[in-house]
Design a protein around this motif. Structure first.
Motif, PDB file in Angstrom:
ATOM      1  N   THR A 205       0.831  -1.198   0.000  1.00  0.00           N
ATOM      2  CA  THR A 205       0.000   0.000   0.000  1.00  0.00           C
ATOM      3  C   THR A 205       0.870   1.255   0.000  1.00  0.00           C
ATOM      4  OG1 THR A 205      -1.810  -1.062   1.183  1.00  0.00           O
ATOM      5  CG2 THR A 205      -1.663   1.331   1.386  1.00  0.00           C
ATOM      6  N   ILE A 206       0.502   2.216  -0.831  1.00  0.00           N
ATOM      7  CA  ILE A 206       1.091   3.555  -0.728  1.00  0.00           C
ATOM      8  C   ILE A 206      -0.034   4.456  -0.224  1.00  0.00           C
ATOM      9  CG2 ILE A 206       2.168   5.475  -1.938  1.00  0.00           C
ATOM     10  CD1 ILE A 206       3.230   3.447  -3.972  1.00  0.00           C
ATOM     11  N   TYR A 207       0.147   4.986   0.963  1.00  0.00           N
ATOM     12  CA  TYR A 207      -0.960   5.611   1.670  1.00  0.00           C
ATOM     13  C   TYR A 207      -0.891   7.140   1.573  1.00  0.00           C
ATOM     14  CZ  TYR A 207      -4.596   6.151   5.180  1.00  0.00           C
ATOM     15  OH  TYR A 207      -5.759   6.472   5.827  1.00  0.00           O
ATOM     16  N   LEU A 208      -1.706   7.689   0.693  1.00  0.00           N
ATOM     17  CA  LEU A 208      -1.740   9.141   0.512  1.00  0.00           C
ATOM     18  C   LEU A 208      -3.037   9.720   1.082  1.00  0.00           C
ATOM     19  CD1 LEU A 208      -0.330   9.421  -3.133  1.00  0.00           C
ATOM     20  CD2 LEU A 208       0.915   9.358  -0.970  1.00  0.00           C
ATOM     21  N   ASP A 209      -3.493   9.119   2.195  1.00  0.00           N
ATOM     22  CA  ASP A 209      -4.730   9.593   2.804  1.00  0.00           C
ATOM     23  C   ASP A 209      -4.549   9.877   4.297  1.00  0.00           C
ATOM     24  OD1 ASP A 209      -7.292  10.479   2.531  1.00  0.00           O
ATOM     25  OD2 ASP A 209      -8.225   8.497   2.633  1.00  0.00           O
ATOM     26  N   GLY A 210      -3.312  10.171   4.673  1.00  0.00           N
ATOM     27  CA  GLY A 210      -3.039  10.528   6.061  1.00  0.00           C
ATOM     28  C   GLY A 210      -3.694  11.840   6.461  1.00  0.00           C
TER      29      GLY A 210
ATOM     30  N   ILE B 273      -6.873   2.938  -5.955  1.00  0.00           N
ATOM     31  CA  ILE B 273      -7.027   2.093  -4.763  1.00  0.00           C
ATOM     32  C   ILE B 273      -6.835   0.627  -5.147  1.00  0.00           C
ATOM     33  CG2 ILE B 273      -8.705   1.263  -3.047  1.00  0.00           C
ATOM     34  CD1 ILE B 273      -9.779   4.182  -2.913  1.00  0.00           C
ATOM     35  N   ALA B 274      -7.373   0.240  -6.311  1.00  0.00           N
ATOM     36  CA  ALA B 274      -7.202  -1.144  -6.767  1.00  0.00           C
ATOM     37  C   ALA B 274      -5.729  -1.482  -6.963  1.00  0.00           C
ATOM     38  CB  ALA B 274      -7.989  -1.373  -8.057  1.00  0.00           C
ATOM     39  N   ARG B 275      -4.918  -0.473  -7.210  1.00  0.00           N
ATOM     40  CA  ARG B 275      -3.467  -0.686  -7.341  1.00  0.00           C
ATOM     41  C   ARG B 275      -2.734  -0.502  -6.003  1.00  0.00           C
ATOM     42  NH1 ARG B 275      -0.563   0.668 -12.213  1.00  0.00           N
ATOM     43  NH2 ARG B 275      -1.812   0.293 -14.088  1.00  0.00           N
ATOM     44  N   GLY B 276      -3.465  -0.236  -4.942  1.00  0.00           N
ATOM     45  CA  GLY B 276      -2.808  -0.076  -3.636  1.00  0.00           C
ATOM     46  C   GLY B 276      -2.376   1.342  -3.324  1.00  0.00           C
ATOM     47  N   VAL B 277      -2.796   2.287  -4.162  1.00  0.00           N
ATOM     48  CA  VAL B 277      -2.471   3.694  -3.894  1.00  0.00           C
ATOM     49  C   VAL B 277      -3.733   4.364  -3.336  1.00  0.00           C
ATOM     50  CG1 VAL B 277      -1.712   5.897  -4.858  1.00  0.00           C
ATOM     51  CG2 VAL B 277      -0.789   3.737  -5.753  1.00  0.00           C
ATOM     52  N   ILE B 278      -3.695   4.675  -2.031  1.00  0.00           N
ATOM     53  CA  ILE B 278      -4.900   5.155  -1.359  1.00  0.00           C
ATOM     54  C   ILE B 278      -4.885   6.676  -1.294  1.00  0.00           C
ATOM     55  CG2 ILE B 278      -6.406   4.884   0.650  1.00  0.00           C
ATOM     56  CD1 ILE B 278      -5.579   2.208  -0.573  1.00  0.00           C
ATOM     57  N   GLY B 279      -5.772   7.291  -2.092  1.00  0.00           N
ATOM     58  CA  GLY B 279      -6.052   8.707  -1.936  1.00  0.00           C
ATOM     59  C   GLY B 279      -7.504   8.810  -1.571  1.00  0.00           C
TER      60      GLY B 279
END
Lengths: 416, 416
Positions: free
Chosen positions: A30-35, A360-366
């Protein structure tokens, strides 16, 4: 010229904040860009919560004498250095919604309006397009308290709205949609000069950049701790009241833990001295335990380094995308560096939601905010330059390959 | 004639609720008679909290789509059968303090008072000696909203106080000091007949005895979940609004999660239909997880059995002490069975605090409330008859041996 993977890895090697990443539990892949919406979990929070559960089991009621009772003040003091506040000026309590209501009530009572008189200042001002709860609670306050709610259109200066009838203004330091950073010092001076008070909402600035309430002359502020401060979902919010503005009135949510002597069980409410009068009912020590673990970690953070890395990550993301957004009809609404917080906003009204889903399906959460806004937050404590570079590559691929087109009719969930 | 240890053990063998004891984690060597202040820990709460922490770690923001968001309504529906309420009538949210404020604001707006008019019903009534926060928040509400706060002396009938100027009454079903159980049906009828509304505080009745809000004709109630309901320290409170009384007004703490469409981010507050409009800001899923584990266990409890055991334990305690209280100047203020909740109150003004401390030193945890009240709560899910018998023996020995005399000058802690 976009950077290569080797170049961004070199930036990670030189990053003084890089060691903090290992203090967070992040899911693999996951790359989490929703902090900016819900911060990641500091690993220490798990032990802190386990410890609280053991304390409930073993100490039972006596836990209240073992650090539970004064957690709102203790955590407030831990938070103070991140806000440019002094000990005794910050209280961790309730939610932003409650805290705005309490401060509005406190301010208008302090302005000396008494029952039966005409109010000299019957207007509460807030900004259009501000985070909804700030406007909603101002509306509830006005409806119940007999005030008039007026709205400054988003982004406009206060000048023509700030007349002698305004009692208080509710503003965000960083706007939740646009990421625009307000000039807190200048606006605070302007509002005070007009004879009104301003309550600053720090939800998108606390833990995202250095905040200096004292230097900006701020008297009242609120904020939450579950975004950049990583206190956990629904973690308790905070409020700030400058020392010399404490003790002049009641706040309307006069609960027993805000009483001067809560365990004397007196008949009449007598507000506690200092910041403690802004306490209400019985708080959840469990929720405070997770936040306390995060605030302990924050004591080690250099906020100047935090700001520099935040801005570097934003530039890296934007540079990596600069040649491809226009052709897909995406506009970048991120303000320039001096006028922004720690997020990037991209707008695509037709496909924005589907693009975020494809990421998100690619693990990048915005996340996505109506209408059309794709929001990407940059939390410098747990994001690497490589994360951000890869996130941009994913977005390029999603756009180039039209991956989002299959998702465009998907039902929109409550929270994304 | 006091029972022997063999006799009380036989009662434990015949106790249909005895199996619940193994579902709670109780510290070795402790007899816990303070479940009326903070309930013991259901063992399942530990796994529930662990699970929530793992969900925060792994699901991050998407946890809000995985049961966090609707927890206030879901847990309300779980609580409803314990209160004689229907699904959709109970919401778990905030604290009692906030919930009384919300309901008072909702009620007075529903009574059709508009700005600039004289209020037909300008009085809020509460009971003297009620739990402080109920009185304090009524005072804050009145001060801020321009109402007059009037107090019915403790234990008196409402008759002479309930005139046509009263908008609402705040009362506890079971009094926190005396343990007195009010006739909720009769008083509710009386208040409604006068044209006012009554908000019942169920803090000391929910989970302590069968509550039947529907049968009693109640329209509004509040309560907490950290006492007999065992939801954990500072666990979220609840409120009840009868179906036909929902939807008629705003409540004043109009936060974004009480909006009809919170994720549409609309400019204006539009209250959600049904009980959800009493939501305010963002709640803590962590605190809800512990409570949910406890409410799951409560689904298995027969409330008739609960009441019978509660009263049997109280009688066992009082019978075991009946011959020794008088000689030590202790008066038993516990009401008779039909008029009491699930606690015993013993009063000794000079030494009460020290006696409670001497009991705590022996592992018998009761609590103390000024002035002079030793309070012992009987939580039938985790207390055995033998526990209660032994607690009474300890108290006899403390009194006979004057153990408390050495403790009488001890400083009084915040919470005992």
């Amino acid at each position: 010229m976009p950077l290569t993977l080797d170049e961004v890895r070199e930036q990670d090697r030189q990053d003084p904040l890089a060691p903090f990443r290992s203090r967070f539990a992040l899911p693999q892949g996951t790359i989490y860009l929703d902090g900016n919406s819900l911060g990641a979990q500091p690993s220490a929070a798990v032990g802190a919560v386990d410890g609280l559960m053991a304390q409930w089991r073993d100490s039972l009621i006596q836990g209240w004498n073992q650090g539970w009772f004064d957690a709102p003040e203790r955590l407030g003091d831990r938070l103070a250095p991140l806000l440019g506040a002094a000990p005794g000026e910050v209280l961790v309590t309730d939610t932003i919604t409650h805290n705005i209501f309490k401060l509005l009530g406190y301010i208008v009572e302090g302005q000396g309006i008494t029952e039966g008189q005409e109010r000299a200042r019957p207007v509460i001002l807030s900004e259009g397009g501000n985070f909804p709860t700030d406007g909603y609670i101002a509306q509830g306050f006005c409806r119940f308290g007999g005030f008039e709610h007026r709205v400054v259109p988003e982004g406009e200066a206060l000048d023509t709205y700030l007349d002698a009838r305004v009692a208080a203004v509710v503003l965000s330091q960083v706007h939740y949609r646009t990421g625009r950073l307000r000039d807190m010092a200048a606006i605070t001076r302007q509002v005070h000069a007009s004879g009104a008070e301003v309550i600053w909402d720090l939800a998108h600035s606390a833990g995202a950049l250095p905040v200096d309430l004292t230097a900006c002359g701020v008297r009242y502020a609120v904020g939450c701790s579950y975004k950049y401060l990583n206190g956990g979902p629904g973690a308790p919010a905070f409020l700030y009241v400058r020392h010399d503005c404490q003790g002049q009135a009641w706040q309307p949510l006069s609960g027993w833990l805000g009483h001067a002597a809560p365990f004397a069980f007196e008949a009449d409410y007598d507000p506690a001295p200092g910041i403690s009068r802004f306490r209400t009912g019985t708080h959840s020590p469990l929720a405070f335990a997770a936040l306390e673990a995060s605030l302990t970690l924050w004591q080690e953070v250099d906020l100047g380094q935090l700001r520099r890395k935040s801005q570097r990550l934003i530039e890296l993301f934007r540079e990596s995308l600069s040649d491809c957004l226009g052709e897909h009809g995406i506009s970048d609404i991120t303000p320039e560096e001096a006028q922004r917080g720690s997020q990037v906003g991209l707008v695509e009204r037709e496909h924005g939601y589907a693009i975020v889903q494809a990421l998100i399906a690619r693990g990048v959460i915005g996340d996505y905010r109506e209408p059309g806004l794709m929001r990407f937050g940059f939390a410098p404590l747990y994001l690497s330059h490589e994360d951000v570079w890869r996130a941009a590559q994913h977005l390029r691929e999603v756009l180039a390959e039209g991956e989002y087109l299959a998702l465009r009719f998907q039902q929109r969930g409550a929270v994304t």
